[in-house]
Design a protein around this motif. Structure first.
Motif, PDB file in Angstrom:
ATOM      1  N   PRO A  48      74.024  37.872  49.141  1.00  0.00           N
ATOM      2  CA  PRO A  48      72.600  37.748  48.837  1.00  0.00           C
ATOM      3  C   PRO A  48      72.008  36.397  49.256  1.00  0.00           C
ATOM      4  N   LEU A  49      72.750  35.315  49.097  1.00  0.00           N
ATOM      5  CA  LEU A  49      72.228  33.999  49.448  1.00  0.00           C
ATOM      6  C   LEU A  49      71.911  33.908  50.938  1.00  0.00           C
ATOM      7  N   ILE A  50      72.817  34.393  51.768  1.00  0.00           N
ATOM      8  CA  ILE A  50      72.573  34.369  53.211  1.00  0.00           C
ATOM      9  C   ILE A  50      71.433  35.322  53.570  1.00  0.00           C
ATOM     10  N   ALA A  51      71.361  36.468  52.891  1.00  0.00           N
ATOM     11  CA  ALA A  51      70.263  37.413  53.133  1.00  0.00           C
ATOM     12  C   ALA A  51      68.916  36.766  52.822  1.00  0.00           C
ATOM     13  N   GLU A  52      68.815  36.073  51.705  1.00  0.00           N
ATOM     14  CA  GLU A  52      67.552  35.424  51.322  1.00  0.00           C
ATOM     15  C   GLU A  52      67.171  34.311  52.307  1.00  0.00           C
ATOM     16  N   ALA A  53      68.135  33.478  52.665  1.00  0.00           N
ATOM     17  CA  ALA A  53      67.851  32.375  53.595  1.00  0.00           C
ATOM     18  C   ALA A  53      67.458  32.912  54.970  1.00  0.00           C
ATOM     19  N   THR A  54      68.146  33.938  55.436  1.00  0.00           N
ATOM     20  CA  THR A  54      67.822  34.552  56.722  1.00  0.00           C
ATOM     21  C   THR A  54      66.423  35.156  56.688  1.00  0.00           C
ATOM     22  N   THR A  55      66.080  35.793  55.578  1.00  0.00           N
ATOM     23  CA  THR A  55      64.760  36.388  55.430  1.00  0.00           C
ATOM     24  C   THR A  55      63.670  35.335  55.481  1.00  0.00           C
ATOM     25  N   LEU A  56      63.866  34.218  54.801  1.00  0.00           N
ATOM     26  CA  LEU A  56      62.869  33.154  54.842  1.00  0.00           C
ATOM     27  C   LEU A  56      62.736  32.604  56.254  1.00  0.00           C
ATOM     28  N   ARG A  57      63.851  32.365  56.918  1.00  0.00           N
ATOM     29  CA  ARG A  57      63.783  31.857  58.300  1.00  0.00           C
ATOM     30  C   ARG A  57      63.030  32.848  59.192  1.00  0.00           C
ATOM     31  N   ASN A  58      63.374  34.125  59.103  1.00  0.00           N
ATOM     32  CA  ASN A  58      62.698  35.120  59.930  1.00  0.00           C
ATOM     33  C   ASN A  58      61.220  35.239  59.567  1.00  0.00           C
ATOM     34  N   GLY A  59      60.906  35.090  58.273  1.00  0.00           N
ATOM     35  CA  GLY A  59      59.511  35.110  57.842  1.00  0.00           C
ATOM     36  C   GLY A  59      58.718  33.948  58.413  1.00  0.00           C
ATOM     37  N   LEU A  60      59.326  32.781  58.462  1.00  0.00           N
ATOM     38  CA  LEU A  60      58.645  31.623  59.047  1.00  0.00           C
ATOM     39  C   LEU A  60      58.466  31.784  60.552  1.00  0.00           C
ATOM     40  N   LEU A  61      59.457  32.367  61.216  1.00  0.00           N
ATOM     41  CA  LEU A  61      59.309  32.666  62.651  1.00  0.00           C
ATOM     42  C   LEU A  61      58.155  33.644  62.866  1.00  0.00           C
ATOM     43  N   PHE A  62      58.073  34.652  62.011  1.00  0.00           N
ATOM     44  CA  PHE A  62      57.005  35.645  62.066  1.00  0.00           C
ATOM     45  C   PHE A  62      55.641  34.978  61.832  1.00  0.00           C
ATOM     46  N   ALA A  63      55.553  34.124  60.819  1.00  0.00           N
ATOM     47  CA  ALA A  63      54.301  33.421  60.522  1.00  0.00           C
ATOM     48  C   ALA A  63      53.919  32.488  61.664  1.00  0.00           C
ATOM     49  N   ARG A  64      54.904  31.835  62.241  1.00  0.00           N
ATOM     50  CA  ARG A  64      54.629  30.912  63.349  1.00  0.00           C
ATOM     51  C   ARG A  64      54.043  31.654  64.538  1.00  0.00           C
ATOM     52  N   SER A  65      54.511  32.889  64.778  1.00  0.00           N
ATOM     53  CA  SER A  65      53.975  33.672  65.893  1.00  0.00           C
ATOM     54  C   SER A  65      52.504  34.026  65.673  1.00  0.00           C
ATOM     55  N   ILE A  78      52.694  38.776  54.307  1.00  0.00           N
ATOM     56  CA  ILE A  78      51.768  37.636  54.383  1.00  0.00           C
ATOM     57  C   ILE A  78      50.386  38.140  53.983  1.00  0.00           C
ATOM     58  N   ARG A  79      49.796  37.446  52.988  1.00  0.00           N
ATOM     59  CA  ARG A  79      48.474  37.814  52.470  1.00  0.00           C
ATOM     60  C   ARG A  79      47.574  36.581  52.424  1.00  0.00           C
ATOM     61  N   ASP A  80      46.281  36.834  52.454  1.00  0.00           N
ATOM     62  CA  ASP A  80      45.327  35.726  52.353  1.00  0.00           C
ATOM     63  C   ASP A  80      44.993  35.440  50.892  1.00  0.00           C
ATOM     64  N   HIS A  81      44.052  34.525  50.674  1.00  0.00           N
ATOM     65  CA  HIS A  81      43.706  34.097  49.313  1.00  0.00           C
ATOM     66  C   HIS A  81      43.029  35.192  48.490  1.00  0.00           C
ATOM     67  N   LEU A  82      42.558  36.245  49.155  1.00  0.00           N
ATOM     68  CA  LEU A  82      41.956  37.370  48.440  1.00  0.00           C
ATOM     69  C   LEU A  82      42.966  38.480  48.174  1.00  0.00           C
ATOM     70  N   GLY A  83      44.188  38.301  48.658  1.00  0.00           N
ATOM     71  CA  GLY A  83      45.217  39.315  48.494  1.00  0.00           C
ATOM     72  C   GLY A  83      45.225  40.340  49.614  1.00  0.00           C
ATOM     73  N   ASN A  84      44.372  40.134  50.616  1.00  0.00           N
ATOM     74  CA  ASN A  84      44.336  41.054  51.745  1.00  0.00           C
ATOM     75  C   ASN A  84      45.620  40.947  52.564  1.00  0.00           C
ATOM     76  N   HIS A  85      46.156  42.089  52.919  1.00  0.00           N
ATOM     77  CA  HIS A  85      47.357  42.147  53.747  1.00  0.00           C
ATOM     78  C   HIS A  85      47.001  41.667  55.155  1.00  0.00           C
ATOM     79  N   ILE A  86      47.709  40.642  55.620  1.00  0.00           N
ATOM     80  CA  ILE A  86      47.510  40.155  56.981  1.00  0.00           C
ATOM     81  C   ILE A  86      48.551  40.793  57.896  1.00  0.00           C
ATOM     82  N   CYS A  87      49.792  40.692  57.489  1.00  0.00           N
ATOM     83  CA  CYS A  87      50.871  41.296  58.266  1.00  0.00           C
ATOM     84  C   CYS A  87      52.126  41.360  57.394  1.00  0.00           C
TER      85      CYS A  87
END
Length: 140
Positions: A67-84, A47-56
């Motif tokens: 691969p399809l399940i891996a990608e979907a799982t990654t997006l779900r986990n990424g959204l959980l991470f962002a939500r936190s 996750i990066r901001d509009h300047l490209g700075n690493h947030i987390c």
């Protein structure tokens, strides 16, 4: 942002391809996600901001063989991470065209990832009640 030059892996068509990261608009964070299956399966979210700075960022192992399940799982986990982190304006970018097209309403969801996509849609709805126009794009 740094641009990276990556040589083509094809010996018949040896060329250099420029790859670059494009920032989101001011006040928006970009979530890049990627899942992989090569012997073992793994995933990463940045996750990066509009300047490209690493947030987390986060990497994790996932237990799947496709691969399809891996990608979907990654997006779900990424959204959980962002939500936190309570982000309210996000731009989602990944390299799996099928998942991006499903979320953009351009194609039907395969049954194998239907529950994961329901989770993803619910996370988008819960995390972003004031931002129904969340951007979701494919990066190659």
């Amino acid at each position: 942002m740094d641009n990276q030059l990556v040589p083509s892996t094809s010996k018949a068509n040896s060329q250099t391809i420029q790859i670059s990261w494009s920032p989101p608009h001011h006040g928006v964070v970009k979530i890049n996600f990627d899942g992989s299956v090569r012997g073992t399966s793994g995933a990463g979210v940045v996750i990066r901001d509009h300047l490209g700075n690493h947030i987390c960022s986060r990497s994790f192992n996932i237990d799947t063989s496709t691969p399809l399940i891996a990608e979907a799982t990654t997006l779900r986990n990424g959204l959980l991470f962002a939500r936190s982190h309570t982000f309210s304006h996000i731009f989602i970018e990944g390299d799996n065209l099928l998942i991006i097209n499903i979320l953009q309403g351009k194609t039907q969801c395969p049954w194998k990832i239907q529950l994961l996509l329901e989770d993803i849609r619910e996370l988008l709805r819960l995390s972003l009640p004031s931002n129904p126009g969340t951007s979701i794009e494919r990066a190659i």
